[in-house]
Design a protein around this motif. Structure first.
Motif, mmCIF file in Angstrom:
data_model
loop_
_atom_site.group_PDB
_atom_site.id
_atom_site.type_symbol
_atom_site.label_atom_id
_atom_site.label_comp_id
_atom_site.label_asym_id
_atom_site.label_seq_id
_atom_site.Cartn_x
_atom_site.Cartn_y
_atom_site.Cartn_z
ATOM 1 N N GLU A 241 -12.273 16.672 -40.661
ATOM 2 C CA GLU A 241 -12.038 16.993 -42.062
ATOM 3 C C GLU A 241 -13.113 16.434 -42.987
ATOM 4 N N TYR A 242 -13.738 15.307 -42.592
ATOM 5 C CA TYR A 242 -14.580 14.616 -43.568
ATOM 6 C C TYR A 242 -16.049 14.484 -43.183
ATOM 7 N N PHE A 243 -16.456 14.905 -41.969
ATOM 8 C CA PHE A 243 -17.895 14.818 -41.713
ATOM 9 C C PHE A 243 -18.696 15.778 -42.598
ATOM 10 N N PRO A 244 -18.149 16.974 -42.997
ATOM 11 C CA PRO A 244 -18.921 17.790 -43.953
ATOM 12 C C PRO A 244 -19.141 17.087 -45.294
ATOM 13 N N LEU A 245 -18.101 16.411 -45.783
ATOM 14 C CA LEU A 245 -18.246 15.685 -47.039
ATOM 15 C C LEU A 245 -19.235 14.529 -46.877
ATOM 16 N N TRP A 246 -19.227 13.875 -45.711
ATOM 17 C CA TRP A 246 -20.201 12.818 -45.420
ATOM 18 C C TRP A 246 -21.625 13.364 -45.491
ATOM 19 N N LEU A 247 -21.841 14.561 -44.959
ATOM 20 C CA LEU A 247 -23.175 15.163 -45.004
ATOM 21 C C LEU A 247 -23.608 15.453 -46.440
ATOM 22 N N VAL A 248 -22.657 15.846 -47.264
ATOM 23 C CA VAL A 248 -22.972 16.093 -48.673
ATOM 24 C C VAL A 248 -23.301 14.776 -49.374
ATOM 25 N N ASP A 249 -22.500 13.749 -49.136
ATOM 26 C CA ASP A 249 -22.715 12.460 -49.783
ATOM 27 C C ASP A 249 -24.038 11.814 -49.357
ATOM 28 N N LEU A 301 -20.481 6.113 -35.506
ATOM 29 C CA LEU A 301 -21.901 6.304 -35.818
ATOM 30 C C LEU A 301 -22.123 6.828 -37.233
ATOM 31 N N LEU A 302 -21.079 7.393 -37.832
ATOM 32 C CA LEU A 302 -21.213 7.867 -39.219
ATOM 33 C C LEU A 302 -21.008 6.730 -40.216
ATOM 34 N N GLY A 303 -20.470 5.601 -39.748
ATOM 35 C CA GLY A 303 -20.167 4.499 -40.652
ATOM 36 C C GLY A 303 -21.352 3.910 -41.381
ATOM 37 N N PRO A 304 -22.504 3.676 -40.702
ATOM 38 C CA PRO A 304 -23.636 3.060 -41.413
ATOM 39 C C PRO A 304 -24.236 3.923 -42.511
ATOM 40 N N GLY A 305 -23.990 5.232 -42.467
ATOM 41 C CA GLY A 305 -24.539 6.092 -43.514
ATOM 42 C C GLY A 305 -25.980 6.506 -43.283
ATOM 43 N N HIS A 306 -26.469 6.404 -42.047
ATOM 44 C CA HIS A 306 -27.824 6.861 -41.722
ATOM 45 C C HIS A 306 -27.734 8.300 -41.221
ATOM 46 N N LEU A 307 -28.509 9.226 -41.811
ATOM 47 C CA LEU A 307 -28.352 10.652 -41.540
ATOM 48 C C LEU A 307 -28.537 10.983 -40.063
ATOM 49 N N ILE A 309 -28.633 9.106 -37.327
ATOM 50 C CA ILE A 309 -27.638 8.486 -36.440
ATOM 51 C C ILE A 309 -26.308 9.225 -36.564
ATOM 52 N N GLY A 310 -25.939 9.556 -37.792
ATOM 53 C CA GLY A 310 -24.701 10.295 -38.012
ATOM 54 C C GLY A 310 -24.719 11.678 -37.388
ATOM 55 N N LEU A 311 -25.850 12.388 -37.495
ATOM 56 C CA LEU A 311 -25.954 13.714 -36.865
ATOM 57 C C LEU A 311 -25.805 13.610 -35.355
#
Length: 409
Positions: A241-249, A301-307, A309-311
């Motif tokens: 539900e929220y990885f798309p919003l993470w990508l936007v942020d 891996l999405l926690g640190p906010g590095h693009l 690493i998150g991808l």
């Protein structure tokens, strides 16, 4: 050959059900948020974004209820009867959705999407059919292929809508309706007729009310399965539900870039599902625990906010998720099949739908602070589930043989 036809029919049903659920995602936003007034976005003078949220939410609500009751109904009235009725009904639901869009009738569209979701909750019936009619390693592969088909549906639905909506906003719905009619024909030709219910079936309403899947949680082991699976699927749905919003942020991704990331995720899950059906080393509970920890690691891996690493986490998530689902469904079918395969598979599907709702509520609060918080919460819940799966597996291992009781791996 007979098993191949059964598997093909189940996979086609799973594919088209998830296509139907995901079809509206690229279609509805322009209808409600473009600023052009129409009968859909002006209903009762309510805010268009509120109307849009209800239109998106109503189908999963139907899926939740359908997942809870259709499996137990198929235990009582037969897989073929329920699959035929729900397949034909879902086809009609897509057709009515198309007519509602033509008429710009918001109430009719909402009712049609709810009923379609309710009937497309028949994935638990398809899984129960495979679990009941196929044994051993072939069952594991069949369930893995069915899961892969569902993952492909979440990829194909938006693509189908994007490709065909240029010919008219209703065209994707007509295509889905025609395809479901074809699947219903395959089911009619492939599955043998159901035997007559023993001892009086009772009315469908009575069965749905008294034998819905959540009744199984009164049994201790099934209650433990429900709790651990709910924690794990809360992590999974937080990610979905929220990885798309993470990508936007994090990177200000637009819809096209998010779609590309989603293609990588769905493609990886589909590929991993094919592999999951071939690997079955070690006790099932321990494998479920390790896969749950893998899911937790990917989400974290999405926690640190590095693009980048998150991808990597977004794409890699598909591997442990596909393996976990294949292992748990096969294990649950073996261990709890005496309660009715439809009810057992319905419990797993209902748990996932419930997790969707819980994490949507949690995310509505946490994202006001930071989107990463809901993802971290999902990672923690998945990790907790993984450790407890491992502990449960250790308790089940006999000291001498080291083999898990009651399982045909």
């Amino acid at each position: 050959m007979k098993n191949a036809l059964l598997i093909a029919a189940a996979c086609a049903l799973a594919l088209l059900s998830s296509i139907g659920a995901s079809l509206p995602y690229p279609i509805l936003p322009p209808l409600f948020a473009s600023g052009v007034e129409n009968g859909l976005n002006q209903f009762l003078g309510l805010p268009p974004k509120l109307l849009f949220s209800v239109a998106v939410m109503i189908n999963p609500v139907g899926l939740l209820l359908g997942s809870a009751v259709l499996g137990p109904l198929s235990d009582r009235f037969g897989r073929r009867s329920v699959l035929l009725a729900t397949g034909l009904g879902a086809a009609i639901g897509h057709a009515v959705s198309a007519l509602a869009l033509l008429a710009e009738s918001y109430p009719l569209f909402i009712v049609a999407r709810f009923i379609t979701g309710l009937l497309e909750g028949n994935g638990s019936v398809a899984r129960a059919m495979l679990a009941e009619r196929i044994d051993g390693p072939v069952r594991l592969r069949a369930l893995s292929w069915l899961n892969g088909s569902a993952y492909l549906g979440w990829l194909a639905g938006p693509l189908l809508a994007g490709v065909t909506a240029g010919f008219g906003v209703t065209v994707p719905f007509w295509i889905a309706a025609a395809a479901l009619l074809g699947v219903a024909l395959v089911v009619a030709c492939t599955l043998p007729r159901d035997p007559a219910p023993q001892g009086g079936a009772g009315s469908w309403w009575q069965v749905a009310r008294e034998r819905h899947a959540l009744n199984l949680v009164k049994h201790a082991d099934l209650r433990k399965l429900f709790i651990l699976h709910l924690a794990l699927t809360c992590g999974v749905t937080a990610f979905y539900e929220y990885f798309p919003l993470w990508l936007v942020d994090i990177a200000h991704y637009d819809a096209q870039q998010i779609a590309i990331a989603n293609m990588g995720l769905c493609g990886m899950m589909a590929l991993a599902s094919g592999m999951a059906g071939r690997v079955a080393d070690g006790p099932a509970m321990q494998r479920a625990g390790f896969h749950a920890l893998g899911i937790a690691g990917a989400v974290a891996l999405l926690g640190p906010g590095h693009l980048w690493i998150g991808l990597a986490g977004i794409v890699l998530f598909g591997i442990p998720n596909a393996f976990y689902n294949a292992v748990v469904q096969h294990w649950a079918a073996d261990r709890f099949g005496s309660h009715g395969q439809g009810a057992v598979m319905g419990l797993l599907a209902t748990t996932f739908c419930l997790a969707n709702i819980l994490m949507a509520l949690a995310g509505s609060v946490l994202t006001l602070i930071d989107t990463r918080l809901v993802l971290v919460l999902g990672a923690v819940l998945s990790a907790w589930s993984g450790w407890n799966w491992l502990a449960w597996g250790r308790q089940a291992l006999p000291p001498a043989s080291g083999a898990e009781p009651g399982l045909a791996e």
